[in-house]
Structures are given as C-alpha cells and as structure tokens.
Design a protein around this motif. Structure first.
Motif, PDB file in Angstrom:
ATOM      1  N   ASP B 148     -28.397  -2.146  11.452  1.00  0.00           N
ATOM      2  CA  ASP B 148     -27.409  -2.655  12.405  1.00  0.00           C
ATOM      3  C   ASP B 148     -26.764  -1.571  13.250  1.00  0.00           C
ATOM      4  O   ASP B 148     -26.059  -1.856  14.188  1.00  0.00           O
ATOM      5  CB  ASP B 148     -26.300  -3.373  11.645  1.00  0.00           C
ATOM      6  CG  ASP B 148     -26.817  -4.649  11.048  1.00  0.00           C
ATOM      7  OD1 ASP B 148     -26.087  -5.284  10.346  1.00  0.00           O
ATOM      8  OD2 ASP B 148     -27.981  -4.987  11.318  1.00  0.00           O
ATOM      9  N   ALA B 149     -26.995  -0.322  12.869  1.00  0.00           N
ATOM     10  CA  ALA B 149     -26.223   0.725  13.506  1.00  0.00           C
ATOM     11  C   ALA B 149     -26.803   1.165  14.837  1.00  0.00           C
ATOM     12  O   ALA B 149     -26.298   2.066  15.459  1.00  0.00           O
ATOM     13  CB  ALA B 149     -26.163   1.917  12.577  1.00  0.00           C
ATOM     14  N   GLU B 150     -27.844   0.496  15.288  1.00  0.00           N
ATOM     15  CA  GLU B 150     -28.454   0.937  16.530  1.00  0.00           C
ATOM     16  C   GLU B 150     -27.576   0.587  17.719  1.00  0.00           C
ATOM     17  O   GLU B 150     -26.595  -0.132  17.596  1.00  0.00           O
ATOM     18  CB  GLU B 150     -29.774   0.216  16.692  1.00  0.00           C
ATOM     19  CG  GLU B 150     -29.485  -1.262  16.813  1.00  0.00           C
ATOM     20  CD  GLU B 150     -30.717  -2.088  16.799  1.00  0.00           C
ATOM     21  OE1 GLU B 150     -31.675  -1.650  17.391  1.00  0.00           O
ATOM     22  OE2 GLU B 150     -30.686  -3.159  16.207  1.00  0.00           O
TER      23      GLU B 150
ATOM     24  N   ARG C 103     -10.928   3.776  18.886  1.00  0.00           N
ATOM     25  CA  ARG C 103     -10.657   5.215  18.821  1.00  0.00           C
ATOM     26  C   ARG C 103     -11.453   5.860  17.701  1.00  0.00           C
ATOM     27  O   ARG C 103     -11.975   6.944  17.846  1.00  0.00           O
ATOM     28  CB  ARG C 103      -9.178   5.447  18.523  1.00  0.00           C
ATOM     29  CG  ARG C 103      -8.239   4.841  19.508  1.00  0.00           C
ATOM     30  CD  ARG C 103      -6.846   4.852  18.915  1.00  0.00           C
ATOM     31  NE  ARG C 103      -5.882   4.315  19.852  1.00  0.00           N
ATOM     32  CZ  ARG C 103      -5.659   3.043  20.019  1.00  0.00           C
ATOM     33  NH1 ARG C 103      -6.346   2.162  19.326  1.00  0.00           N
ATOM     34  NH2 ARG C 103      -4.764   2.626  20.887  1.00  0.00           N
ATOM     35  N   SER C 104     -11.489   5.159  16.570  1.00  0.00           N
ATOM     36  CA  SER C 104     -12.041   5.771  15.365  1.00  0.00           C
ATOM     37  C   SER C 104     -13.560   5.754  15.401  1.00  0.00           C
ATOM     38  O   SER C 104     -14.169   4.881  16.008  1.00  0.00           O
ATOM     39  CB  SER C 104     -11.554   5.002  14.149  1.00  0.00           C
ATOM     40  OG  SER C 104     -12.324   5.355  13.050  1.00  0.00           O
ATOM     41  N   ARG C 130     -22.695   1.542  17.277  1.00  0.00           N
ATOM     42  CA  ARG C 130     -22.106   2.501  16.339  1.00  0.00           C
ATOM     43  C   ARG C 130     -21.904   3.859  16.988  1.00  0.00           C
ATOM     44  O   ARG C 130     -20.952   4.568  16.685  1.00  0.00           O
ATOM     45  CB  ARG C 130     -23.032   2.639  15.135  1.00  0.00           C
ATOM     46  CG  ARG C 130     -22.429   3.439  14.030  1.00  0.00           C
ATOM     47  CD  ARG C 130     -23.467   3.598  12.951  1.00  0.00           C
ATOM     48  NE  ARG C 130     -23.018   4.412  11.857  1.00  0.00           N
ATOM     49  CZ  ARG C 130     -23.836   4.867  10.936  1.00  0.00           C
ATOM     50  NH1 ARG C 130     -25.103   4.574  10.999  1.00  0.00           N
ATOM     51  NH2 ARG C 130     -23.373   5.614   9.962  1.00  0.00           N
ATOM     52  N   SER C 131     -22.811   4.242  17.896  1.00  0.00           N
ATOM     53  CA  SER C 131     -22.755   5.603  18.418  1.00  0.00           C
ATOM     54  C   SER C 131     -21.474   5.837  19.218  1.00  0.00           C
ATOM     55  O   SER C 131     -20.940   6.930  19.225  1.00  0.00           O
ATOM     56  CB  SER C 131     -23.985   5.885  19.274  1.00  0.00           C
ATOM     57  OG  SER C 131     -24.053   4.945  20.323  1.00  0.00           O
ATOM     58  N   THR C 132     -20.997   4.805  19.920  1.00  0.00           N
ATOM     59  CA  THR C 132     -19.756   4.967  20.674  1.00  0.00           C
ATOM     60  C   THR C 132     -18.625   4.165  20.049  1.00  0.00           C
ATOM     61  O   THR C 132     -17.557   4.041  20.634  1.00  0.00           O
ATOM     62  CB  THR C 132     -19.939   4.506  22.126  1.00  0.00           C
ATOM     63  OG1 THR C 132     -20.340   3.131  22.112  1.00  0.00           O
ATOM     64  CG2 THR C 132     -20.991   5.306  22.828  1.00  0.00           C
ATOM     65  N   SER C 133     -18.839   3.604  18.857  1.00  0.00           N
ATOM     66  CA  SER C 133     -17.934   2.674  18.172  1.00  0.00           C
ATOM     67  C   SER C 133     -17.315   1.676  19.151  1.00  0.00           C
ATOM     68  O   SER C 133     -16.113   1.575  19.299  1.00  0.00           O
ATOM     69  CB  SER C 133     -16.880   3.376  17.329  1.00  0.00           C
ATOM     70  OG  SER C 133     -16.115   4.264  18.073  1.00  0.00           O
ATOM     71  N   TRP C 187      -9.150   4.566  28.944  1.00  0.00           N
ATOM     72  CA  TRP C 187     -10.319   4.449  28.071  1.00  0.00           C
ATOM     73  C   TRP C 187     -11.530   4.152  28.907  1.00  0.00           C
ATOM     74  O   TRP C 187     -11.512   3.250  29.730  1.00  0.00           O
ATOM     75  CB  TRP C 187     -10.104   3.329  27.069  1.00  0.00           C
ATOM     76  CG  TRP C 187      -9.064   3.678  26.100  1.00  0.00           C
ATOM     77  CD1 TRP C 187      -7.742   3.432  26.213  1.00  0.00           C
ATOM     78  CD2 TRP C 187      -9.248   4.380  24.896  1.00  0.00           C
ATOM     79  NE1 TRP C 187      -7.090   3.941  25.136  1.00  0.00           N
ATOM     80  CE2 TRP C 187      -7.987   4.516  24.307  1.00  0.00           C
ATOM     81  CE3 TRP C 187     -10.365   4.908  24.235  1.00  0.00           C
ATOM     82  CZ2 TRP C 187      -7.811   5.173  23.107  1.00  0.00           C
ATOM     83  CZ3 TRP C 187     -10.181   5.536  23.052  1.00  0.00           C
ATOM     84  CH2 TRP C 187      -8.906   5.667  22.493  1.00  0.00           C
ATOM     85  N   PRO C 188     -12.584   4.922  28.700  1.00  0.00           N
ATOM     86  CA  PRO C 188     -13.816   4.585  29.406  1.00  0.00           C
ATOM     87  C   PRO C 188     -14.357   3.263  28.892  1.00  0.00           C
ATOM     88  O   PRO C 188     -14.294   3.003  27.696  1.00  0.00           O
ATOM     89  CB  PRO C 188     -14.757   5.741  29.052  1.00  0.00           C
ATOM     90  CG  PRO C 188     -14.216   6.306  27.797  1.00  0.00           C
ATOM     91  CD  PRO C 188     -12.750   6.043  27.784  1.00  0.00           C
ATOM     92  N   SER C 189     -14.825   2.454  29.785  1.00  0.00           N
ATOM     93  CA  SER C 189     -15.364   1.172  29.336  1.00  0.00           C
ATOM     94  C   SER C 189     -16.773   1.395  28.807  1.00  0.00           C
ATOM     95  O   SER C 189     -17.290   2.501  28.798  1.00  0.00           O
ATOM     96  CB  SER C 189     -15.387   0.160  30.478  1.00  0.00           C
ATOM     97  OG  SER C 189     -16.545   0.352  31.235  1.00  0.00           O
TER      98      SER C 189
END
Lengths: 86, 172, 198
Positions: B148-150, C103-104, C130-133, C187-189
């Motif tokens: 899911d982390a993609e 943020r986190s 996930r990479s940019t949450s 905040w960048p969108s």
C-alpha cells in the motif's frame, strides 16, 4: 417494557436488513454488493447484541468479538482482487 | 422510580438508537448516488450503532467485568471498519466505479493524469530508443504487487495503459 | 531465522496489549491469569515475526484523554450527519476528492490520522501517498474549493491533536513553531504548486 423494545428494535433491524438486501440484489457493481454485505454483517451483530441484552445471557459474546475482529477480511479480499469488469 | 427502572430505560434507549443507526446505514446505502458516498454510510453509523448496542448489553447484564471484553469488541470494530472502507474505496477509484460527474473537486485526478502523461512519455522514449514495449512494461511492473505504500499514481491507470500499449503494437 | 531480531523492549507494548486482551477475553484480571497470558504473549511474539511498530516514545495522557473525548463526540456527530444527509439530500449530493498533505512522515501517525478522519464527519481516505505523506480524502457534502480548504484545515487540526498526544518531539517542535507563527503556514499541494491559505 423490554418486550416492546424488542419489537421496535426487531422492526428497525428488519427494515435495515431489507434495505441492504435490496442494495445487494440491485448492485450495480460488485463493490456495492460487498459494501452492502458488510453492513448486513453489522446488522447481524446488532441483532446478536440485542438478543444478549434483552434475554440477559452471554452466549453470543465470543461470536460478536470474532465478528468485529475478522468481519472486514471478506470485503478487503474482494476489494483487493476486484477487476475492472462490472 | 428505582435505579432498576432507570437502568432499564437507558438500555432501552441505547438499543433503539443503535437499531436506528443500522437503519441509517441502510437508508444511506439505498439513497446515495455512488459507491464512494455509500461507503460513508457503511462505515460511520455502524461503529456508533455497535457502541450503543454494547452499552445496552453491559447495562442489562449489570456487570462491570463485562466492560473490557465489550470495549475490545468495539475497539477492533473501530480499527477494522476504516480499513475495509478504505480498501473498497481505493479499488472503486482505481477501477472506475467512481462517477466522476458527481465530484465537484477532484485533486487526485490531477495527480493521476500527470502520472499517466509522465508514463506515456516514458513509453515514447522507450519506443524511440528501439526497446520493445514489453520490456518497458516489464520494468514498470516487475515483481509482485507492491504494498500500500506506493505512490497513488503509479498503478491507477493500468487498464488504460494496457490499452495504449496494445494500440501501439497494432500500429507497428 | 532470517528476520532481524527485535529487542524485548521494542516488543513490550505489543506484549502488554496482548496480555490485556487475554485478561479481557477471560473476564479475569487476576495475577495468575495475567501471568499465564504474558507467557503466551511472549511465545507468540517470539514464534510469529511481526515488523515492530515504531512508536515515538512519548505519550501525553492529558492530550490523549481530550483527544478521545473530542473523537467520541465527532463520531456521534458523523453518524447523525450521515443519517441527515441520507434522508434530506440523498441523490443530490456534492462530493469531492481532496488532497491533504500532513506534516508528519511517521507511518504510525499517518495511519492513525487516516483512521480518525475516516470516522469523523464527512471524510474517508481513498488513497495514501506514503512518500509525501499525502492523504486523498473523499468528502461528502463538499462542493467548492473553499469547503475543500476547510476540510484541509480540519484534517490538519486532527493531526495537531494527535501529534500533541503521541507524536515525536521533532513533530511537536514543528507544531509549536507553527503556532507561534515563526514559520509560514504555506503548504504545497499534492501537485507541487504552492497554495494560498490566508
């Protein structure tokens, strides 16, 4: 008093179950049906809880805990492998 | 008016309110226009409804020892209901079950479109460089399904991509 | 065993949680029962490998309690809102998919935030980056960009509460500085361009 409550709750839950079964029958997509099945399961759990509360026993307790633990696995599995076809 | 009657009435109210929540979920399922809004009605009332029902059970059996078990049943429901809703919603968005015309603002669409464009340009470069299209596809989709982390855009438009690749091969 | 060993200290929260479940299921919190439960929990954590959850190492009980209270109220409100919308609006509903950048970058905090906002009124997580949450939320009854901004603010508010309750010190510092106004709250969108949140 509890008998009246039982009747009211049964009617409400039956109506709710009828609604979800309508959605299961009508679709339009597989995911809609899965979602409605999920809700139907929650309605079953509500029925089990009502039974325990009104008849004052604990026989359904284990069933309810396991339902809330693993009830989501079915819909997750279907959602994971659903294809583009409707 | 003794405490017995009072507790009974509270339990009765909880039971009826919990049943109403199930009915609310069913009405939502019937009346909402698309999958994603039906998801809301499948998740939220069900959690509150179960809480009310469990409170009624604890009150009716007049037992404090029961509270931890019921709490655990509820916490598991709390943890799992959003998971199934998220998985269904995600699959719905990816497989075009979504009715886009019902969305007023769609910020995921931009991301998906940008990623599709990026990937299309990559395909073009690969084709121009003389690689076979299969290789390019194989690079992007190597291995089992990622978790899911993609990034969301990475796999969303696969059916369209497949279609595009197929057309290009036919042209060649 | 191919898996990296997990130290007992890292496993401790999981073991305690398992022991509590054991006691609750037996409806018996006596010392003997709990000890037996702890034995089983240790055996399970040693036999079946799970990647450990990275906790932040701090938990503020006061903020935790206030968060739980607000969450329960919001849960009740969410159910009634769905009920009202189903009866009053039904098919004529305005929906949106809104991107919210958190943020986190901690997995636990993003997951918890996602869970919580799936249960409070009007929003459901559709997709996670996930990479940019970044969370992509499906929002009911949101029909314009202004309302989408309101949703964004609300979700960031939930995240602030969660950070105060269980975030790491760095995240807490970030929130504090933001509240003091030393950093700009721009905040960048999700698409990378800057948005105006004045």
């Amino acid at each position: 008093m509890m008998q009246t409550v039982l009747i009211i709750v049964s009617v409400l839950l039956s109506l709710a179950a009828a609604g979800t079964i309508y959605r299961i029958a009508k679709g339009p997509s597989l995911l809609d049906r899965v979602l409605a099945t999920d809700v139907l399961l929650a309605i079953f759990a509500a029925g089990l809880a009502t039974d325990m509360a009104i008849n004052q026993h604990l026989e359904n307790l284990v069933l309810m805990v396991s339902l809330s633990l693993i009830g989501f696995i079915g819909s997750v599995t279907v959602a994971r492998f659903v294809s583009d076809k409707r | 008016m003794n405490t017995h009657v009072l507790l009974d009435s509270i339990a009765a109210i909880c039971l009826i309110a919990g049943a109403m929540m199930s009915l609310a979920a069913a009405i939502g399922l019937i009346r909402f226009p698309d999958l994603l809004s039906r998801m809301h009605s499948a998740t939220k009332p069900q959690v509150l409804g179960l809480l009310l029902m469990l409170i009624a059970v604890a009150i009716q059996l007049r037992s404090w020892a029961l509270v931890p078990v019921l709490l655990i049943a509820w916490v598991f429901q709390l943890l799992t209901a959003p998971v199934s809703a998220h998985m269904v919603g995600r699959a719905g968005y990816r497989t075009k079950h979504l009715r886009k015309e019902l969305l007023k603002v769609d910020e995921l669409d931009e991301v998906v479109a940008a990623a599709a464009q990026y990937r299309a340009s990559e395909y073009k470069e690969a084709a121009e460089a003389g690689e076979s299209v299969e290789e390019a596809v194989g690079d992007q989709r190597g291995g089992p399904l990622p978790d899911d982390a993609e990034t969301p855009a990475a796999r969303v438009d696969e059916p369209e991509e497949e279609e595009r690749v197929r057309r290009r091969r036919e042209r060649e | 065993m191919k898996h990296p060993r997990v130290s007992l200290r890292q496993e401790l929260p999981l073991v305690i949680w398992l022991v509590l479940i054991w006691g609750a299921l037996w409806r018996d919190f006596s010392v003997g029962n709990l000890l037996f439960g702890a034995l089983i929990a240790l055996a399970i954590t040693q036999l079946f490998y799970l990647p450990p959850v990275e906790l932040s190492g701090r938990f503020n009980i006061l903020h935790g309690i206030s968060f739980t209270g607000i969450f329960l109220l919001q849960l009740v409100k969410a159910s009634f809102e769905v009920f009202y919308l189903a009866v009053a609006q039904g098919p004529r509903l305005n929906n949106s998919v809104v991107a919210v950048q958190l943020r986190s970058s901690s997995d636990l905090l993003v997951t918890t935030t996602g869970h919580v906002i799936s249960l409070i009124p009007g929003s459901l997580v559709v997709e996670v980056d996930r990479s940019t949450s970044t969370l992509y939320l499906h929002c009911m009854n949101v029909g314009s960009t202004e309302e989408a901004d309101q949703v964004r603010n609300r979700v960031r508010g939930v995240e602030v509460r969660l950070i105060r309750a269980m975030g790491s010190r760095e995240e807490l510092e970030l929130v504090r500085r933001e509240v003091d106004g030393h950093t700009d709250t721009e905040w960048p969108s999700a698409t990378g361009r800057k948005e105006d949140h004045s």
